[in-house]
Design an enzyme around this catalytic site. Structure first.
Site, PDB file in Angstrom:
ATOM      1  N   HIS A   1     -48.948  60.525  50.841  1.00 28.48           N
ATOM      2  CA  HIS A   1     -49.753  61.405  49.991  1.00 28.48           C
ATOM      3  C   HIS A   1     -48.897  62.486  49.328  1.00 28.48           C
ATOM      4  CE1 HIS A   1     -53.848  60.405  52.078  1.00 28.48           C
ATOM      5  NE2 HIS A   1     -53.217  59.345  51.621  1.00 28.48           N
TER       6      HIS A   1
ATOM      7  N   SER B   1     -52.894  55.047  47.841  1.00 31.71           N
ATOM      8  CA  SER B   1     -53.041  56.499  47.965  1.00 31.71           C
ATOM      9  C   SER B   1     -51.857  57.265  47.379  1.00 31.71           C
ATOM     10  CB  SER B   1     -53.225  56.883  49.435  1.00 31.71           C
ATOM     11  OG  SER B   1     -54.366  56.275  49.972  1.00 31.71           O
TER      12      SER B   1
END
Length: 512
Positions: free
Chosen positions: A344, A293
């Site tokens: 993220h 991610s």
């Protein structure tokens, strides 16, 4: 004369394009219509030129209404908060009836402040065109009216020059999106899928201990020097949904990024994003983490850098949709507790900075690239330092208890004791951790230490039925029937529906 109107049409259009840096939005030779646009700071200038004559004002009105509808469609390709439109009619005659109301500027109230100016040129064409140029803030052109024969040749040359320029601009745009081929993207997808299959075979991708053994981000291990986990965790995923979602995102984001930047730059962006995301996760999140991610959010960052360098092309293509997707993903990251927001956001920032370092092919900005490289080092070192100096934050008692339980299931009791000892050097006692260390001591023959730990667990959590149950067993081992019976009763009292507790109590009462 039709030929003279055509000359002014193409003369004005070509001058705006070739000399004033306007780009073609739309061209229709059949309808004698061309739309051109130019962005200056936060304002978009649009010039629509059409060569046609209207007999009546209602025909002119219909055309202006159509212009507004077409403008709504073209606005998606315009950059800027304000739009100024100049609608230019080059005609032989004006409408025969009153059309004065059609000359007034029109102001549209929507997301972008829009003003439309109408110009109807039938005579004194050079003067009228000069006035339009003044309104646009451009240098007035000097259009010399040639003979009719020369006009035809000039129109041909102007068309050819404009088409050549437009084709060249289109080729430049295509080159931006086709510098490389997404070979590395496909390779990364294959590697991630292969590693996922290996995890499933070796114990399950959702098994915490399996994840840790194969290189997931596990802060206590990183604090012991296993910094390689920042990199290895990029290739591990937790469950089918996680791998499916990330590989889908990698395919759709990786392909355009690798096409634009090339494979070498793509690799740098991908791995720097993943590393910065992993370091940020280490600094801010104590839980076990895995997944691509951070690197994938870095690809978002690379596309945002594309928007900075090629702003107009960005908003004409992917820009609006991409910004919406990024905003939606960030909101999702904040709203779901299990999502690693540190990875993220760290990846997003890392991807933008990494893209700034490598820049686009055949482009260079040494001050910006140097500044971005320094910034990446500052972020990486800064977040690492923050994580190292706040080491107590890395020992989540629930996570450590979960890992201890997995070790206990595998019979690795020495590791259970070692893990709990290490954790208690950084945090206060936890009932679950005392319990699992007690199990470890018991299975290594140190029953007294196990009894002490179970009493610690009960002092923290008096209703801990399983601790009472095991204390009863431990006291049985020490042949202390009174204490064994006491804790068996407390186990049943706290968990009356547990059959094991009931059976133990009945057995002790019969033997007593």
């Amino acid at each position: 004369m039709y030929i003279e109107e055509a000359y002014y049409f193409w003369r004005m259009a070509s001058d705006l394009m070739l000399n004033q840096d306007f780009d073609i939005l739309h061209l229709s030779e059949e309808r004698n219509e061309i739309w051109l646009e130019k962005n200056v700071k936060s304002k978009a200038y649009v010039v629509r030129i059409t060569q046609q004559t209207f007999d009546w004002s209602n025909q002119l009105k219909r055309d202006q209404d159509t212009l507004i509808e077409n403008l709504k469609r073209f606005k998606r390709q315009l950059v800027g908060r304000e739009v100024e439109v100049h609608n230019v009619y080059i005609s032989e005659f004006p409408p025969v009836d009153d059309w004065s109301d059609r000359k007034q500027p029109l102001h549209l109230n929507d997301r972008k402040k829009t003003t439309i100016y109408h110009h109807y040129i039938t005579e004194q064409r050079t003067e009228h065109i000069n006035d339009i140029y003044k309104q646009l803030g451009l240098t007035e052109p000097s259009f010399v009216v040639p003979s009719e024969l020369e006009m035809e040749q000039t129109i041909y040359e102007l068309k050819r020059s404009m088409k050549r320029r437009h084709k060249r601009n289109q080729q430049k745009m295509q080159q931006i999106f086709s510098f490389g081929k997404p070979r590395l993207t496909y390779l990364l997808i294959f590697i991630n899928l292969a590693v996922f299959a290996l995890l499933e075979y070796q114990g399950g991708s959702t098994n915490t201990l399996t994840l840790i053994q194969y290189g997931a981000k596990y802060n206590p291990a990183i604090m012991d020097g296993e910094w390689w986990r920042i990199l290895s965790s990029m290739f591990l995923h937790i469950g089918f949904f996680h791998i499916a979602l990330n590989m889908l995102a990698l395919y759709y984001l990786g392909s355009p990024v690798e096409r634009m930047y090339g494979s070498v730059r793509f690799a740098f962006i991908y791995f720097i994003s993943g590393i910065i995301g992993g370091i940020t996760s280490f600094a801010l999140t104590p839980s076990v983490a895995a997944g691509a991610s951070g690197a994938i959010y870095g690809l978002f960052g690379a596309l945002l850098f594309f928007g900075v360098v090629h702003k107009k092309l960005f908003f004409q293509t992917m820009g609006p949709n991409l910004l919406w997707v990024i905003a939606l993903n960030i909101a999702f990251s904040f709203s779901i507790p299990q999502v690693d927001i540190g990875a993220h956001l760290g990846g997003l920032v890392g991807g933008f900075l990494a893209s700034s370092i490598v820049h686009f092919p055949k482009k260079q900005s040494l001050p910006m690239q140097t500044g971005a490289a320094i910034f990446v080092l500052v972020v990486g070192v800064g977040m690492s330092w923050y994580g190292i100096t706040n080491e107590d934050n890395h020992y989540d008692p629930r996570l450590q208890a979960q890992v201890a339980q997995e070790y206990a299931k595998k019979g690795q009791y020495d590791k259970v004791i070692q893990l709990v000892d290490q954790t208690f050097r950084h945090i206060e006692g936890s009932a679950d951790l005392y319990f699992f260390r007690a199990i470890g001591y018991y299975n290594q023959g140190e029953v007294e230490k196990g009894i002490d730990d179970l009493h610690e667990a009960i002092s923290i959590k008096p209703s801990f039925g399983l601790a009472h149950y095991n204390l009863s067993i431990f006291y049985q081992q020490k042949q202390n029937s009174e204490k064994a019976l006491e804790h068996a009763r407390k186990a049943v009292q706290n968990n009356p529906e547990d059959e094991r507790f009931q059976e133990l109590l009945q057995s002790l009462e019969k033997s007593g």
